[in-house]
Design a protein around this motif. Structure first.
Motif, short mmCIF file in Angstrom:
data_model
loop_
_atom_site.label_atom_id
_atom_site.label_comp_id
_atom_site.label_asym_id
_atom_site.label_seq_id
_atom_site.Cartn_x
_atom_site.Cartn_y
_atom_site.Cartn_z
N ASN A 270 0.82 -1.21 0.00
CA ASN A 270 0.00 0.00 0.00
C ASN A 270 0.85 1.26 0.00
O ASN A 270 0.37 2.35 0.28
N THR A 271 2.13 1.11 -0.33
CA THR A 271 3.02 2.27 -0.41
C THR A 271 3.01 2.90 -1.79
O THR A 271 3.58 3.97 -1.98
N ILE A 272 2.42 2.22 -2.80
CA ILE A 272 2.34 2.79 -4.14
C ILE A 272 0.89 2.98 -4.53
O ILE A 272 0.00 2.24 -4.09
N ASN A 273 0.64 4.00 -5.34
CA ASN A 273 -0.71 4.31 -5.80
C ASN A 273 -0.71 4.42 -7.32
O ASN A 273 0.29 4.81 -7.92
N PHE A 274 -1.85 4.10 -7.91
CA PHE A 274 -2.02 4.21 -9.35
C PHE A 274 -3.05 5.29 -9.65
O PHE A 274 -4.02 5.46 -8.91
N ASP A 275 -2.84 6.02 -10.74
CA ASP A 275 -3.87 6.93 -11.20
C ASP A 275 -5.08 6.13 -11.65
O ASP A 275 -4.96 4.99 -12.10
N THR B 64 -8.40 -3.84 -7.71
CA THR B 64 -8.95 -2.50 -7.94
C THR B 64 -10.07 -2.25 -6.93
O THR B 64 -10.51 -3.16 -6.23
N ASP B 65 -10.54 -1.00 -6.91
CA ASP B 65 -11.77 -0.74 -6.17
C ASP B 65 -12.97 -1.09 -7.06
O ASP B 65 -12.79 -1.61 -8.17
N ALA B 66 -14.17 -0.83 -6.58
CA ALA B 66 -15.37 -1.31 -7.27
C ALA B 66 -15.94 -0.31 -8.26
O ALA B 66 -17.03 -0.52 -8.79
N THR B 67 -15.25 0.79 -8.52
CA THR B 67 -15.73 1.72 -9.54
C THR B 67 -15.43 1.14 -10.92
O THR B 67 -14.48 0.40 -11.10
N GLY B 68 -16.27 1.47 -11.89
CA GLY B 68 -16.06 0.95 -13.24
C GLY B 68 -16.67 -0.43 -13.40
O GLY B 68 -17.20 -1.03 -12.47
N ASN B 69 -16.59 -0.97 -14.65
CA ASN B 69 -17.19 -2.29 -14.88
C ASN B 69 -16.16 -3.38 -14.60
O ASN B 69 -14.96 -3.16 -14.53
N GLY C 201 -17.68 2.79 -4.08
CA GLY C 201 -17.03 4.03 -4.46
C GLY C 201 -15.52 3.89 -4.50
O GLY C 201 -14.96 2.81 -4.26
N PRO C 202 -14.83 4.99 -4.79
CA PRO C 202 -13.36 4.95 -4.80
C PRO C 202 -12.81 4.54 -3.44
O PRO C 202 -13.34 4.92 -2.40
N SER C 203 -11.75 3.74 -3.45
CA SER C 203 -11.17 3.27 -2.20
C SER C 203 -9.69 3.00 -2.40
O SER C 203 -9.31 2.10 -3.15
N ARG C 204 -8.85 3.76 -1.71
CA ARG C 204 -7.41 3.55 -1.78
C ARG C 204 -7.04 2.18 -1.20
O ARG C 204 -6.12 1.51 -1.68
N ILE C 205 -7.75 1.74 -0.17
CA ILE C 205 -7.46 0.46 0.46
C ILE C 205 -7.67 -0.69 -0.52
O ILE C 205 -6.93 -1.66 -0.53
N ASN C 206 -8.71 -0.57 -1.35
CA ASN C 206 -9.00 -1.63 -2.31
C ASN C 206 -8.08 -1.59 -3.53
O ASN C 206 -7.86 -2.62 -4.17
N ARG C 207 -7.54 -0.43 -3.87
CA ARG C 207 -6.60 -0.32 -4.99
C ARG C 207 -5.21 -0.68 -4.47
O ARG C 207 -4.48 0.18 -3.98
N ARG C 208 -4.86 -1.95 -4.59
CA ARG C 208 -3.65 -2.41 -3.94
C ARG C 208 -2.96 -3.48 -4.79
O ARG C 208 -3.57 -4.12 -5.63
N GLY D 56 -9.19 -7.84 -10.18
CA GLY D 56 -10.21 -6.82 -10.30
C GLY D 56 -10.72 -6.38 -8.94
O GLY D 56 -9.97 -6.16 -7.99
N SER D 57 -12.06 -6.30 -8.84
CA SER D 57 -12.69 -5.89 -7.57
C SER D 57 -13.34 -7.09 -6.89
O SER D 57 -14.29 -6.94 -6.12
N GLN D 58 -12.83 -8.29 -7.16
CA GLN D 58 -13.46 -9.50 -6.63
C GLN D 58 -13.21 -9.69 -5.14
O GLN D 58 -13.99 -10.38 -4.47
N TYR D 59 -12.13 -9.12 -4.62
CA TYR D 59 -11.77 -9.34 -3.22
C TYR D 59 -11.56 -8.00 -2.53
O TYR D 59 -10.45 -7.53 -2.36
N LEU D 60 -12.68 -7.38 -2.16
CA LEU D 60 -12.65 -6.06 -1.55
C LEU D 60 -12.33 -6.17 -0.06
O LEU D 60 -12.84 -7.05 0.63
N LYS D 61 -11.51 -5.24 0.42
CA LYS D 61 -11.25 -5.15 1.85
C LYS D 61 -12.18 -4.12 2.49
O LYS D 61 -12.62 -4.29 3.63
N GLU D 62 -12.47 -3.06 1.76
CA GLU D 62 -13.41 -2.04 2.22
C GLU D 62 -14.68 -2.20 1.39
O GLU D 62 -14.64 -2.09 0.16
#
Length: 388
Positions: free
Chosen positions: A268-273, A312-317, A363-370, A353-359
């Motif tokens: 979780n030290t790196i982020n993607f646009d 990813t987070d759950a935004t988008g298809n 909506g947008p979620s930095r925790i899920n984008r990992r 993808g967004s199959q294994y969400l932590k939060e």
């Protein structure tokens, strides 16, 4: 196409990509009541166990192997030539939407991109399949491909004369990955020839969730709060529950309860646009501790294999998210090799993808984008030692 399957239907527009319902399901691992692992540390959602809907935790309805990804031209990429990820189809998911070909085969919807396939099972489960070999181009002196007895051998020759040999079967499935030194000695890193007849489609295993007896901040380690020693210890840690047999790489990739037998590190030290899989240059250095731990573990055991997972987070298809997460995992694996000299052959990558969400949010979620790093060597070898 497999015998008895329906002929391909007319191509569907990319905008028709299905969105899969995400009702929250049970935590992926089983927690021992009253133990130190019973709950994540308070007020630290980064340690939360990933949640999954029931569709993502069920066996696929179509019991057929996943189709192989499209083949790409493997030409050497010189050291210093820069990042490989996105070189073919651009660096945002929008570049892919007009390039997908969509057909229905045997009840499954198959999206073919220039370098990947995404398969949506009638159950709602979706899988993405890429090609690890593309990462091996970096720093290669030469790359040769030959076919022997129906097996395809891709030989990547490095400047020091060492070779990485990848052997795949007629169906495109990885059979073996071998490192041959300049002296001719061979080291088998992955032996993927074992096949268990109980695996659905050869890639899904229905296991009960593992029982986790260690504290959650040692089972799911947050890189931003972990010391270098803890990162290395996690990369050396044993399974959290007993392993009954060896698993193929495909079974590990696509069976969540198999993967979750091993502790993981959330990078979780790196982020993607948004919509991009490129790692900004100013964030690359944040992978140093991860790279150091990987290199240290591989030096200790040259047969170690690590899975780099993208989420990813759950935004988008769902189709976009699955492709995007797979590319993010590949980007992280490439950066670890290109900038930190982690051997490419000891890494593999996979997107979820967004199959294994932590939060649990749409909506947008930095925790899920990992991006997650997980040692999978014991799963590949069938190391049945009891967890410590």
């Amino acid at each position: 196409m497999l015998p008895g399957t329906q002929p391909p239907a007319a191509a569907a527009p990319p905008a028709a990509a299905p969105t899969i319902a995400r009702p929250a399901g049970p935590p992926a691992p089983t927690i021992v009541p009253g133990s130190a692992a019973a709950t994540p540390p308070p007020n630290k959602p980064q340690y939360a166990p990933p949640m999954a809907s029931s569709a993502f935790r069920a066996a696929p309805q179509v019991a057929a192997p996943l189709p192989p990804p499209p083949r790409r031209d493997l030409t050497p990429l010189a050291v210093g030539a820069g990042f490989v990820a996105g070189a073919i189809v651009g660096a945002t998911i929008a570049d892919l939407q007009g390039q997908r070909q969509v057909v229905v085969e045997g009840g499954r919807t198959v999206y073919t991109e220039p370098d990947r396939v995404i398969v949506v099972d009638p159950s709602g489960q979706a899988y993405v399949r890429g090609d690890d070999l593309y990462r091996f181009r970096y720093g290669a002196r030469d790359i040769r491909t030959e076919t022997v007895g129906g097996e395809t051998r891709t030989i990547v020759i490095r400047p020091d004369g060492s070779q990485i040999i990848t052997v795949v079967g007629p169906d495109g499935q990885l059979l073996r990955r071998i490192r041959r030194g300049p002296d001719g000695r061979e080291l088998v890193i992955i032996d993927n020839t074992y096949r268990d007849p109980r695996a659905v489609g050869g890639f899904y295993v229905d296991l009960p969730p593992p029982v986790v007896r260690i504290p959650y901040d040692r089972y799911i380690v947050a890189a931003d709060a972990a010391s270098p020693d803890l990162i290395y210890e996690t990369m050396e840690a044993p399974p959290v529950d007993r392993i009954d047999r060896r698993y193929t790489l495909e079974e590990i990739r696509y069976s969540p309860n198999v993967r979750m037998l091993m502790p993981s590190i959330d990078v979780n030290t790196i982020n993607f646009d948004s919509g991009s899989w490129a790692i900004p240059p100013d964030q690359a250095a944040k992978l140093q501790a991860i790279a150091d731990g990987l290199n240290r573990a591989i030096q200790r055991n040259p047969r170690e294999v690590f899975l780099i997972e993208g989420h990813t987070d759950a935004t988008g298809n769902d189709t976009d998210n699955l492709s995007l997460s797979d590319r993010r995992a590949q980007s992280a694996a490439e950066l670890l090799t290109q900038q930190f000299n982690v051997p490419a052959e000891n890494l593999t990558s996979q997107g979820y993808g967004s199959q294994y969400l932590k939060e649990q949010t749409d909506g947008p979620s930095r925790i899920n984008r990992r991006v997650t790093v997980r040692r999978i060597t014991p799963l590949l070898t069938g190391d049945a030692s009891a967890p410590r």
